[in-house]
Design an enzyme around this catalytic site. Structure first.
Site, PDB file in Angstrom:
ATOM      1  CG  ASP A 182      31.930  47.539  49.012  1.00  0.00           C
ATOM      2  OD1 ASP A 182      31.401  47.876  47.931  1.00  0.00           O
ATOM      3  OD2 ASP A 182      32.699  46.568  49.106  1.00  0.00           O
ATOM      4  CG  HIS A 183      30.739  52.325  45.082  1.00  0.00           C
ATOM      5  ND1 HIS A 183      32.045  51.915  45.003  1.00  0.00           N
ATOM      6  CD2 HIS A 183      30.247  52.199  43.832  1.00  0.00           C
ATOM      7  CE1 HIS A 183      32.322  51.562  43.751  1.00  0.00           C
ATOM      8  NE2 HIS A 183      31.244  51.731  43.016  1.00  0.00           N
TER       9      HIS A 183
ATOM     10  CG  HIS B  77      33.641  46.914  44.945  1.00  0.00           C
ATOM     11  ND1 HIS B  77      33.266  47.689  46.009  1.00  0.00           N
ATOM     12  CD2 HIS B  77      34.446  47.699  44.183  1.00  0.00           C
ATOM     13  CE1 HIS B  77      33.816  48.901  45.890  1.00  0.00           C
ATOM     14  NE2 HIS B  77      34.537  48.921  44.792  1.00  0.00           N
TER      15      HIS B  77
HETATM   16  C1  BG6 Z   1      36.080  51.466  42.753  1.00  0.00           C
HETATM   17  C2  BG6 Z   1      37.427  51.150  42.202  1.00  0.00           C
HETATM   18  O1  BG6 Z   1      35.952  51.032  44.076  1.00  0.00           O
HETATM   19  O2  BG6 Z   1      35.084  50.850  41.954  1.00  0.00           O
HETATM   20  C3  BG6 Z   1      37.537  51.572  40.760  1.00  0.00           C
HETATM   21  O3  BG6 Z   1      38.420  51.811  42.977  1.00  0.00           O
HETATM   22  C4  BG6 Z   1      36.410  50.992  39.948  1.00  0.00           C
HETATM   23  O4  BG6 Z   1      38.787  51.193  40.207  1.00  0.00           O
HETATM   24  C5  BG6 Z   1      35.069  51.271  40.597  1.00  0.00           C
HETATM   25  O5  BG6 Z   1      36.449  51.608  38.667  1.00  0.00           O
HETATM   26  C6  BG6 Z   1      33.968  50.518  39.899  1.00  0.00           C
HETATM   27  O6  BG6 Z   1      32.745  50.958  40.388  1.00  0.00           O
HETATM   28  P1  BG6 Z   1      31.421  50.879  39.502  1.00  0.00           P
HETATM   29  O7  BG6 Z   1      30.342  51.320  40.412  1.00  0.00           O
HETATM   30  O8  BG6 Z   1      31.631  51.771  38.329  1.00  0.00           O
HETATM   31  O9  BG6 Z   1      31.319  49.441  39.084  1.00  0.00           O
END
Ligand code: BG6
Length: 485
Positions: A172-173, A235
């Protein structure tokens, strides 16, 4: 544990690999100075040289100069993931690379693939003996992990027949972002916060992740998914869990995850009786981009059906039914094509008693603790001070900490997470029970929405979302606090 390893990356010519993984691996290679090699696997008939050229381009696209010595550690293997015979060739290459680079058979299998291939690939990795080296093995997988609890369970079972739970690193980045990792330290290393981190002192918590981008090139994935499954299931709920969890008895992986799981288990389920009061689903209409250019509606986007009912925005009011949080609403919202790109966690504290002294102070605001996750990273504490220009009123002031003032190099989320995986630290990856409980909550919402079928709330692109999301808070006598970026 020995940290030298090879990474066997499936989906090596894909978008994620090129945008995120190669730049992250390159930076890590330069910092870590540990023996490392990568084998990129994909269907395209590339050779090592064309592959290295692609990696070089993706590193340079980030404005960095690509080290030749890094490229020399990168190899390519063309493979159709369904074809058993092919995995033998991959095994031979992996063994050669192990020997040449002194990697002790330690292997990270990174599946930057669509989830329907997870089961096939893990099974073939086991069958071919690729997972049976002398060293350790780890599996990194990307979301989406299923489409609901049932499909996630099937997927998990498939993977678990080849890898143990402690060998699985579910990305989960958001958990790799600096300020997300900082939440636990801000809370547990500062008794002044932890002692008031409860329903005696906190009025509500607001978690926003807003994006200015629209669906872009991901129509086929996004239109089947929507914001609830794309952002809330992972997230957003992870941010809720980290904000609400109890201090773990030890700051170690499983204790931390256990505490997050307890939060996820305590979230009040949504059902048909309360869905109307707790959830707002929206979709962007046309409007104006932050740069002033016109934006088209979601339903006008390429490859999106003209009557799509997909949510590009979700706001929800959550209750965590435990002792610490009883009665404190957690408001979350996330959406595309909004006014700003920003992720913030705002803790709104209860107000000072309105005794005769403070009653005259019309400008007095609630204390807020803002955790700025991105793009600005830091913490702001909003307070009231004496207004010497208007002695009968207060002046809103703030105390700020800017993360980048303290640390001049911050790491990108993927860099942190890959480095954690190489070190065998799975704290910032989601354990199966976290995934399952998140799906359980989201499935409840989907089921209730299906039965109740409330209309989508449309919002103009370039705004902060539908009016109905403001009403969600207005009913409780509060507002979404403006985001700083
Ligand atoms: C991803 C989603 O997990 O997270 C995307 O699939 C989204 O739709 C992205 O744009 C948002 O990540 P960040 O790091 O730009 O907030």
């Amino acid at each position: 544990m020995n940290e030298s390893s090879s990474m066997i990356l499936f989906g090596a010519t894909g978008d994620l690999a090129q945008r995120k993984l190669y730049p992250a691996l390159h930076r890590l290679y330069k910092k870590r100075k540990k023996p490392f090699a990568m084998i990129g696997v994909a269907r395209r008939p590339y050779n090592h040289e064309t592959f290295r050229e692609m990696i070089k381009n993706s590193v340079e696209a980030q404005g960095e100069t690509c080290d030749q010595s890094f490229l020399d550690t990168c190899f390519y293997f063309s493979l159709d993931v369904q074809d058993t015979e092919n995995y033998r060739g991959l095994k031979e290459l992996a063994e050669k690379v192990d020997l040449d680079f002194g990697l002790y058979g330690n292997r990270i299998f990174y599946l930057a693939l669509a989830p329907e291939f997870f089961g096939i690939v893990t099974n073939k990795l086991k069958e071919s003996g690729l997972t049976k080296g002398n060293g350790w093995k780890r599996l990194v997988i990307e979301k989406p992990f299923g489409r609901d609890l049932e499909s996630a369970e099937i997927l998990n079972k498939e993977i678990r027949s080849s890898f143990e739970e402690d060998e699985i690193y579910r990305i989960d980045h958001y958990l790799g972002k600096d300020m997300i990792q900082n939440i636990q330290v801000i809370r547990f290393a500062n008794p002044i916060f932890e002692s008031i981190w409860n329903n005696h002192h906190i009025a509500n918590v607001q978690i926003t992740s807003s994006e200015t981008l629209g669906v872009e090139e991901r129509a086929s994935y996004y239109d089947r998914t929507g914001a609830l499954m794309d952002m809330v299931q992972n997230h957003m709920l992870q941010m809720v869990a980290l904000t609400a969890m109890e201090p773990p008895s030890r700051m170690v992986t499983e204790d931390i995850r256990d505490e997050k799981v307890k939060v996820l288990r305590s979230i009040r389920p949504v059902d048909v009786s309360n869905v109307g009061d707790l959830i707002v689903r929206g979709q962007y209409g046309s409007g104006t981009l932050p740069n002033g250019l016109p934006a088209i509606a979601y339903r006008e986007e390429e490859n999106i059906s003209r009557d799509s009912e997909t949510d590009t925005y979700v706001a929800a009011k959550l209750f965590i039914d435990n002792f610490r949080w009883a009665g404190v609403p957690f408001y979350i919202r996330t959406g595309k094509r909004l006014k700003t790109k920003s992720t913030e966690i705002i803790i709104q504290f209860k107000e000072a008693p309105a005794n005769p002294y403070f009653k005259t102070f019309t400008n007095m605001k609630p204390n807020l603790l803002v955790i700025h996750v991105q793009p600005y990273e830091g913490i702001t504490l909003k307070l009231n001070a004496k207004n010497f220009a208007h002695p009968m009123d207060t002046l809103p002031i703030k105390m700020e900490f800017a993360h980048t003032d303290e640390f001049n190099t911050t790491s990108e989320a993927y860099e942190r997470l890959i480095s954690d995986c190489m070190r065998g630290d799975s704290t910032n990856f989601t354990r199966w029970d976290e995934v399952a409980l998140s799906w359980h909550y989201v499935d409840g919402i989907k089921e209730a929405l299906k039965k109740k079928n409330p209309p989508l709330a449309f919002y103009e692109s370039g705004t902060m979302g539908p009016i109905a999301a403001d009403d969600l808070l207005a009913k409780d006598g509060t507002i979404w606090w403006p985001l700083s970026q």
